[in-house]
Design an enzyme around this catalytic site. Structure first.
Site, mmCIF file in Angstrom:
data_model
loop_
_atom_site.group_PDB
_atom_site.id
_atom_site.type_symbol
_atom_site.label_atom_id
_atom_site.label_comp_id
_atom_site.label_asym_id
_atom_site.label_seq_id
_atom_site.Cartn_x
_atom_site.Cartn_y
_atom_site.Cartn_z
ATOM 1 C CE LYS A 85 31.153 -3.321 63.021
ATOM 2 N NZ LYS A 85 32.489 -3.258 62.380
ATOM 3 C CG ASP A 96 31.274 -3.390 59.212
ATOM 4 O OD1 ASP A 96 30.647 -2.548 59.885
ATOM 5 O OD2 ASP A 96 32.135 -4.152 59.691
ATOM 6 N NE ARG A 141 34.381 3.852 54.622
ATOM 7 C CZ ARG A 141 35.503 3.155 54.503
ATOM 8 N NH1 ARG A 141 36.084 3.013 53.321
ATOM 9 N NH2 ARG A 141 36.061 2.616 55.555
ATOM 10 C CD GLU A 163 28.850 1.775 59.709
ATOM 11 O OE1 GLU A 163 29.500 0.857 59.156
ATOM 12 O OE2 GLU A 163 29.209 2.307 60.777
ATOM 13 C CE LYS A 197 30.302 5.130 62.073
ATOM 14 N NZ LYS A 197 31.376 4.141 61.790
HETATM 15 N N1 BES Z 1 32.479 1.390 63.304
HETATM 16 C C1 BES Z 1 33.411 0.664 62.543
HETATM 17 C C2 BES Z 1 34.864 1.001 62.885
HETATM 18 C C3 BES Z 1 35.340 0.692 64.278
HETATM 19 C C4 BES Z 1 36.058 -0.453 64.524
HETATM 20 C C5 BES Z 1 35.132 1.569 65.315
HETATM 21 C C6 BES Z 1 36.516 -0.727 65.792
HETATM 22 C C7 BES Z 1 35.583 1.303 66.585
HETATM 23 C C8 BES Z 1 36.289 0.150 66.830
HETATM 24 C C9 BES Z 1 33.200 0.951 61.053
HETATM 25 O O1 BES Z 1 31.898 1.191 60.679
HETATM 26 C C10 BES Z 1 33.649 -0.238 60.309
HETATM 27 O O2 BES Z 1 33.026 -1.258 60.459
HETATM 28 N N2 BES Z 1 34.707 -0.103 59.527
HETATM 29 C C11 BES Z 1 35.225 -1.159 58.749
HETATM 30 C C12 BES Z 1 35.506 -0.633 57.370
HETATM 31 C C13 BES Z 1 35.808 -1.693 56.351
HETATM 32 C C14 BES Z 1 34.589 -2.554 56.120
HETATM 33 C C15 BES Z 1 36.237 -1.026 55.065
HETATM 34 C C16 BES Z 1 36.515 -1.639 59.427
HETATM 35 O O3 BES Z 1 37.240 -0.822 59.973
HETATM 36 O O4 BES Z 1 36.747 -2.844 59.406
HETATM 37 ZN ZN ZN Z 2 30.664 1.960 62.088
HETATM 38 MN MN MN Z 3 30.833 -0.567 60.210
#
Ligand code: BES
Ligand code: ZN
Ligand code: MN
Length: 509
Positions: free
Chosen positions: A280, A350, A354, A352, A268
């Site tokens: 965020k 968010d 996947r 993104e 990624k």
């Molecule tokens: N990059 C984030 C996940 C992440 C969180 C990485 C903390 C490192 C530390 C990812 O893109 C994300 O925002 N995931 C969301 C998914 C949700 C919206 C389904 C998450 O984990 O909240």
């Molecule tokens: Zn992310």
């Molecule tokens: Mn994200």
């Protein structure tokens, strides 16, 4: 740092510092530590008897020989209990010693290979672990600081081996350790580097540079137009909110005689994740420059693969883009069509990672691979499940592949823990408007993310590694944090992938 291997007794080294070790509970050290103790007239035994030196992990004591031996200082590092000894204990002991060396302003230091003979590890693996720990322990990120550090790194590190017949093993392990650790430092740099210095174009340029160094490596960069032609609608949906052009990086190591199944590694490459329109919170958002930790690991692994010249066809894929809110940005409720024709309803912009991986996994199929492994800082839910800095989550469709990865994780010290891919998770991704939704909500968030990816990993054995809790180190300084890690990027995945690929290349059929 210049790394060398010499034959001899460590007590004869003329260095600013020599490093020996001690297992926990040992009262009368033998081997090299015993020899140094003898030369020092029993100073080490005296410290043990006084209770000042216990051989605990993380412990380091310094002695001043006052002319008894040529070295200016002696450090004794703790290896912990012999019963719980591991390659990781060796890495940590080496890292502790190296940090101490720098702290004291040492320019040249020597060490024995910790734990050689103990714990059932080959001298080669132990040597690799010592070099890895030394380089990783000294890592720091300074490229954007004007002020030089107040202590410079040691210039030379020498591994001392008593038995001349075993020097070749030490050399092989040390050279492997150097390649793997330097690659890990590259991945750390990429994660630490701010998003305005590590754009998708910058990553693409680096990939081109990597390929340029090796005869058997090729690099192809797909532009947004190229991605459009390939109908990578999910990747482009994420990219459309950003003014930074997205890049889809393809690095291919193709030796003359690729007699084994192709392995594709996918990372990624979100160079900054604001969350997009599903923005965020401000707090800690700066960490999201590290949302390309998977991509960094893939690029750095390819660099190591080139140096090792593995006799294996390895392809590295990194879809790279920012995830930004803007007037052009994709929005919740939008439907995107991935390269394999599946339509996706965007529940959260968010989620993104996947989306860009969906197209990369679909693209991977064209190599007819024997295995595809993706690494991604994919979900906060994985951090909740397994903890920060504890283990990465491992998912996949092929038991043999999963077992190989987990084994590589144990050897490399980058742990993976198996997670389930129940069909129930797919139910949670049901969408009113499209084939599937990109988020299944809070509950089971790590499972639904992996199940989403599975819908695009068709036609090959596949594994997914969620490194969200592993790519970025946030724990404060010692004693809680292992000494081979610094705050910031960890380079997680490089040691794991290199170990996995070496084993893959060594398999007979
Ligand atoms: N990059 C984030 C996940 C992440 C969180 C990485 C903390 C490192 C530390 C990812 O893109 C994300 O925002 N995931 C969301 C998914 C949700 C919206 C389904 C998450 O984990 O909240
Ligand atoms: Zn992310
Ligand atoms: Mn994200």
């Amino acid at each position: 740092m210049d790394i060398r291997i010499v034959v001899g007794g460590i007590q004869d080294r003329e260095d600013d510092l020599i490093v020996v070790n001690l297992f926990e509970g040992v009262q009368t050290p033998g081997g090299a530590t015993g020899a140094v103790d003898q030369a020092l007239g029993g100073a080490i035994r005296e410290a043990i008897a006084a209770g000042d030196l216990r051989g605990k992990r993380g412990e380091v004591s310094v002695f001043y020989p006052r002319g008894a031996i040529p070295a200016a200082r002696v450090a004794v590092v703790g290896l912990g209990p012999q019963g719980a000894f591991s390659l990781q204990a060796i890495r940590e002991a080496a890292a502790t010693a190296a940090k101490k060396a720098r702290e004291m302003g040492v320019r040249s230091f020597s060490s024995i290979v910790h734990g050689a003979g103990a714990g059932g590890f080959s001298l080669e693996s132990a040597s690799q672990a010592v070099v890895e720990g030394t380089i990783l322990g000294l890592y720091r990120y300074q490229e954007l600081k004007n002020k030089p550090p107040d202590r410079f790194d040691p210039e030379r590190f020498t591994l001392v081996q008593f038995d001349p017949d075993k020097v070749a093993e030490v050399e092989a392990g040390a050279s492997m350790g150097e390649i793997v650790a330097e690659a890990t430092c590259l991945a750390r740099d990429l994660v630490n580097r701010p998003s305005n210095y590590a754009t998708p174009s910058d990553l693409a340029e680096l990939a081109m540079e990597i390929a340029g160094e090796f005869d058997e490596m090729r690099c192809q960069i797909l532009s947004e137009d190229d991605a459009d032609e390939l109908e990578m609608g999910a990747f482009l949906g994420v990219a459309q909110g950003s003014d930074e052009p997205a890049t889809f990086i393809i690095l291919e190591h193709k030796p003359e005689r690729p007699d084994l199944d192709t392995v594709v590694i996918v990372g990624k490459g979100i160079t900054f994740d604001t969350g997009g329109i599903s923005l965020k919170p401000t707090e800690k958002m700066d960490r999201m420059r590290g949302d390309m930790g998977g991509g960094a690991a893939v690029l750095a692994t390819m660099y190591a693969v080139g140096q090792l010249d593995l006799s294996l066809h390895v392809v590295g894929l990194v879809p790279a883009t920012e995830n930004m809110p803007s007037g052009q940005a994709y929005k919740p409720g939008d439907v995107l069509e991935a390269m394999n024709g599946k339509t996706i309803e965007v529940i959260s912009t968010d989620a993104e990672g996947r989306l860009i991986l969906a197209d990369a996994l679909a693209y991977a199929a064209r190599f007819e691979p024997g295995a595809v492994v993706d690494l991604a800082t994919l979900t906060g839910a994985c951090v909740v499940a397994l903890g920060r800095g504890v283990a990465a989550g491992l998912f996949g469709t092929d038991e043999d592949l999963l077992a190989r990865l987990q084994a590589a994780g144990e050897v490399s010290g980058e742990r993976l823990w198996p997670m389930p891919l129940y069909d129930d998770y797919l139910d949670k991704l049901e969408s009113l408007t499209a084939d599937l939704a990109n988020s299944g909500g809070r509950d089971g968030g790590v499972g639904t993310s992996a199940m989403f990816l599975k819908q695009f990993a068709e036609g090959y054995p596949w594994a997914h590694i969620d490194i969200a809790g592993m790519a970025f180190e946030e724990r404060p300084n010692t004693p809680k944090r292992p000494p081979h890690l610094q705050k910031g990027g960890t380079g997680f995945g490089v040691r794991l992938l290199v170990q996995f690929l070496r084993e893959w290349a060594a398999q007979s059929g």
